[in-house]
Design a protein around this motif. Structure first.
Motif, PDB file in Angstrom:
ATOM      1  N   HIS A  15      33.155 -17.325  56.649  1.00 46.73           N
ATOM      2  CA  HIS A  15      33.418 -16.132  55.838  1.00 46.73           C
ATOM      3  C   HIS A  15      33.542 -16.500  54.356  1.00 46.73           C
ATOM      4  O   HIS A  15      34.310 -15.901  53.616  1.00 46.73           O
ATOM      5  N   GLU A  16      32.757 -17.492  53.922  1.00 46.35           N
ATOM      6  CA  GLU A  16      32.876 -17.989  52.555  1.00 46.35           C
ATOM      7  C   GLU A  16      32.433 -16.958  51.518  1.00 46.35           C
ATOM      8  O   GLU A  16      32.901 -16.964  50.374  1.00 46.35           O
ATOM      9  N   GLU A  17      31.517 -16.056  51.887  1.00 45.93           N
ATOM     10  CA  GLU A  17      30.999 -15.077  50.929  1.00 45.93           C
ATOM     11  C   GLU A  17      32.053 -14.046  50.539  1.00 45.93           C
ATOM     12  O   GLU A  17      32.075 -13.574  49.402  1.00 45.93           O
ATOM     13  N   PHE A  18      32.934 -13.709  51.469  1.00 46.04           N
ATOM     14  CA  PHE A  18      33.945 -12.684  51.194  1.00 46.04           C
ATOM     15  C   PHE A  18      34.910 -13.113  50.081  1.00 46.04           C
ATOM     16  O   PHE A  18      35.114 -12.353  49.123  1.00 46.04           O
ATOM     17  N   GLN A  37      34.408 -15.178  47.702  1.00 46.31           N
ATOM     18  CA  GLN A  37      33.658 -15.253  46.454  1.00 46.31           C
ATOM     19  C   GLN A  37      33.451 -13.860  45.866  1.00 46.31           C
ATOM     20  O   GLN A  37      33.578 -13.659  44.648  1.00 46.31           O
ATOM     21  N   ARG A  38      33.178 -12.882  46.726  1.00 43.26           N
ATOM     22  CA  ARG A  38      32.990 -11.516  46.265  1.00 43.26           C
ATOM     23  C   ARG A  38      34.289 -10.955  45.686  1.00 43.26           C
ATOM     24  O   ARG A  38      34.287 -10.288  44.644  1.00 43.26           O
ATOM     25  N   GLU A  78      34.998 -12.535  42.237  1.00 40.93           N
ATOM     26  CA  GLU A  78      34.202 -11.941  41.158  1.00 40.93           C
ATOM     27  C   GLU A  78      34.754 -10.576  40.750  1.00 40.93           C
ATOM     28  O   GLU A  78      34.808 -10.242  39.564  1.00 40.93           O
TER      29      GLU A  78
END
Length: 327
Positions: free
Chosen positions: A38-41, A43-44, A47
């Protein structure tokens, strides 16, 4: 004389070893959890939070007054230990009114810049051995965190602003009794008892799932908390002040009056802080709710209650709720 020197050397070595072990244990405790896959969450979210923090705002936090500062100083406990700086509660209580005016001006200037001084962000941790536990195991110690007495004056004023916003928006869910006025564990126990009694009257089975978050305060994800404050529509200056309050914190372990070198705190709410209880309550305020379940919460302790005449439905409801929590 030689024997005394040898004994003193052993005591110093034991203290140094205990200091090192406790520091390592706390360092791991204050690291954020990482969920594989779940690395993208994160990062989102990072940002989105960064975009909010870098956006200029025109609002300002309501200034404090000498009367408000004096209100907090008068209720301080004089014998409480100070933090890293030598300023004690007794000193604050004995300051002349002129110096309280200087503190008021300082807080208002910090409010204007949405800034929490770095010198107030280092906690002195005193490990206290739990009763009847092995002293050689670091996990058997209860860490007591000492924070700057002056920083808590600032926190008191900031917390009042946070509470005012929560009250105006009726924000905290009624199922939460932790850290709230006129609400205690007794209220929740009575509520659970009444639900069970009502179920008996309707010939329904009652199933209860008890949840207790391990290291609840120490594992709070900073940016996760900030994004929740943003979505709860807190004023931008308050959110930016909370960001400054949480970022770049550190701790030093003190054993036998020997302090360790500072180590970073990368997750969690400061123990001993005035605002941590409310921030934790806001962090868990979006806990899932369904029509088939009742919640009884006190801080990080949660009872999930469901009732039905069929045991299979009770079990299914509780299993479904666990699935919702994992989303």
């Amino acid at each position: 004389m030689t024997r005394m020197r040898h004994q003193n050397t052993e005591m110093v070595n034991e203290s140094a070893l205990a200091l090192k072990e406790e520091r390592r244990n706390l360092q791991e405790q204050f690291e954020p959890n990482h969920v594989v896959g779940h690395e993208e969450f994160p990062q989102r979210i990072h940002e989105e939070v960064e975009n909010f923090l870098t956006t200029p705002h025109v609002q300002e936090i309501e200034p404090t007054t000498p009367t408000e500062v004096l209100t907090y100083v008068q209720r301080l406990k004089p014998k409480k230990s100070p933090g890293l700086d030598p300023i004690t509660n007794r000193m604050l209580k004995n300051l002349p009114l002129k110096f309280l005016l200087f503190i008021t001006l300082l807080i208002n200037q910090l409010f204007k810049n949405n800034y929490f001084p770095d010198s107030w962000k280092t906690a002195v941790v005193i490990p206290i051995l739990k009763p009847d536990k092995n002293p050689e195991t670091p996990q058997n110690y209860r860490p007591i965190s000492l924070l700057s007495s002056l920083s808590k004056v600032y926190e008191f004023v900031l917390l009042r602003r946070l509470n005012q916003h929560c009250a105006a928006s009726n924000m905290i869910i009624p199922q939460q009794c932790g850290f709230r006025p006129n609400c205690s564990t007794v209220h929740q126990l009575l509520r659970v008892k009444e639900l069970i009694h009502s179920g008996f009257g309707k010939h329904e089975a009652t199933g209860i799932l008890f949840l207790d978050i391990a290291k609840a305060f120490d594992k709070i994800w900073y940016e996760g908390l900030l994004i929740k404050l943003i979505r709860l529509d807190f004023p931008a200056p308050l959110i930016k002040s909370i960001h400054s309050f949480l970022s770049n914190r550190s701790f030093r372990v003190r054993v036998d009056r020997i302090p360790s070198s500072p180590r970073p705190i990368r997750s969690g709410l400061p123990q001993g802080s005035l605002s941590s209880p409310l921030l934790f309550t806001l962090y868990v305020n979006d806990i899932p709710q369904t029509d088939s379940l009742h919640l009884a919460m006190f801080a990080d302790d949660t009872a999930v209650i469901t009732q039905n005449k069929r045991f299979s439905v009770v079990i299914s409801n509780l299993q479904h709720y666990i699935f919702l929590l994992e989303l």
